[in-house]
Design a protein around this motif. Structure first.
Motif, PDB file in Angstrom:
ATOM      1  N   LEU A 211       0.956  -0.998  -0.170  1.00 36.24           N
ATOM      2  CA  LEU A 211      -0.044   0.195   0.102  1.00 36.24           C
ATOM      3  C   LEU A 211       1.308   1.566   0.062  1.00 36.24           C
ATOM      4  N   ARG A 212       0.544   2.400  -1.232  1.00 36.93           N
ATOM      5  CA  ARG A 212       1.526   3.492  -1.314  1.00 36.93           C
ATOM      6  C   ARG A 212       3.365   3.215  -0.862  1.00 36.93           C
ATOM      7  N   GLY A 213       3.355   2.032  -1.496  1.00 34.14           N
ATOM      8  CA  GLY A 213       4.680   1.792  -1.884  1.00 34.14           C
ATOM      9  C   GLY A 213       5.506   1.093  -0.531  1.00 34.14           C
ATOM     10  N   ALA A 214       4.306   0.472   0.289  1.00 38.15           N
ATOM     11  CA  ALA A 214       5.382   0.055   1.645  1.00 38.15           C
ATOM     12  C   ALA A 214       4.304  -1.348   1.826  1.00 38.15           C
ATOM     13  N   TRP A 215       4.787  -2.354   2.570  1.00 37.53           N
ATOM     14  CA  TRP A 215       3.791  -3.271   2.711  1.00 37.53           C
ATOM     15  C   TRP A 215       3.214  -3.442   4.221  1.00 37.53           C
ATOM     16  N   THR A 216       1.858  -3.287   4.145  1.00 34.77           N
ATOM     17  CA  THR A 216       1.642  -2.919   5.391  1.00 34.77           C
ATOM     18  C   THR A 216       0.904  -4.533   5.411  1.00 34.77           C
ATOM     19  N   PRO A 217       1.333  -4.564   7.323  1.00 32.17           N
ATOM     20  CA  PRO A 217       0.773  -5.899   7.440  1.00 32.17           C
ATOM     21  C   PRO A 217      -1.226  -6.495   7.868  1.00 32.17           C
ATOM     22  N   GLY A 218      -1.240  -6.960   7.965  1.00 34.82           N
ATOM     23  CA  GLY A 218      -2.857  -7.343   8.058  1.00 34.82           C
ATOM     24  C   GLY A 218      -2.630  -7.938   9.651  1.00 34.82           C
TER      25      GLY A 218
END
Length: 234
Positions: A125-132
């Motif tokens: 998301l928006r160039g960065a890995w975002t944890p779920g």
């Protein structure tokens, strides 16, 4: 054995391989089989060079348009290991993943076919890995029915398979390109294979969701796969 199918996986493959090389499990007891499924990029060469510099035995197996199930089948059939770790070329495993599940493998009943743990999806998301959210599947009692529950989805990289159970089940159904992993779990369960959960301090596997993820490419085919699995259980 760690079996890694890859098709044009250059953007992800080095990080995936690195997550295997960072395992705390004794490296002399591990081997890596990268199955190149007709890549048109340099995935095979990158994997070969990466493994050549590591202290883990590794090799490349080449197939053509085998799909995820066919590539995984080619990988585990090329191995003689008692337990198989499947890891897609864009996903990651935590450093202690294999060690924790391998310890469990030494003490579980011989009827246990699958050893699994918690896992997590991460999304670009928006160039960065975002944890779920962390997923903590629990299958017990009526295992086959439990496997149909979405909350009990056991992501492929979050488990290890007893090789004997793969032989008995015939491996992945190579006709299916989506939800073929759940189909295999269901067939193992229907045949009487047991499932054992290893709990820990967090997720042992990270599923990286991105535009190229197979499960996101064809929503209709994804739904049809879920229906197919429900009909199998029925």
């Amino acid at each position: 054995s760690v079996v890694i199918p890859v098709h044009n996986g250059i953007p992800w493959l080095k990080e995936t391989l690195a997550s295997v090389l960072h395992q705390t499990y004794p490296h002399e007891l591990l081997d890596v089989i990268v199955v190149d499924d007709g890549s048109t990029d340099s995935s095979s060469e990158v994997a070969d060079a990466f493994l050549a510099e590591s202290d883990i035995a590794g090799r490349i197996v080449s197939v053509s348009d085998a799909g995820p199930g066919g590539a995984r089948n080619a990988g585990w059939k090329a191995s003689s290991a008692d337990w198989i770790q499947f890891l897609d070329a864009d996903d990651l495993i935590a450093p202690g993943k294999i060690a924790a599940q391998a310890r469990a493998a030494t003490v579980v009943d011989t009827g246990v076919s699958v050893i699994y743990s918690d896992w997590q999806s991460i999304e670009m998301l928006r160039g960065a890995w975002t944890p779920g959210e962390i997923r903590a599947p629990i299958v017990s009692g009526d295992v086959t029915a439990d496997l149909l529950e979405s909350d009990n989805f056991i992501a492929t990289g979050s488990q290890i398979f007893r090789r004997e159970s793969l032989v008995c089940a015939g491996g992945f159904n190579e006709q299916f390109r989506l939800i073929e992993d759940v189909d295999l779990l269901l067939r193992i369960s229907i045949a009487g294979g047991g499932f054992h959960r290893v709990s820990g301090t967090g997720p042992v596997f990270q599923y990286r969701r991105h535009e190229g993820s197979l499960s996101l490419r064809d929503p209709r085919q994804f739904i049809e796969g879920c229906l197919r699995n429900a009909l199998l259980v029925e």
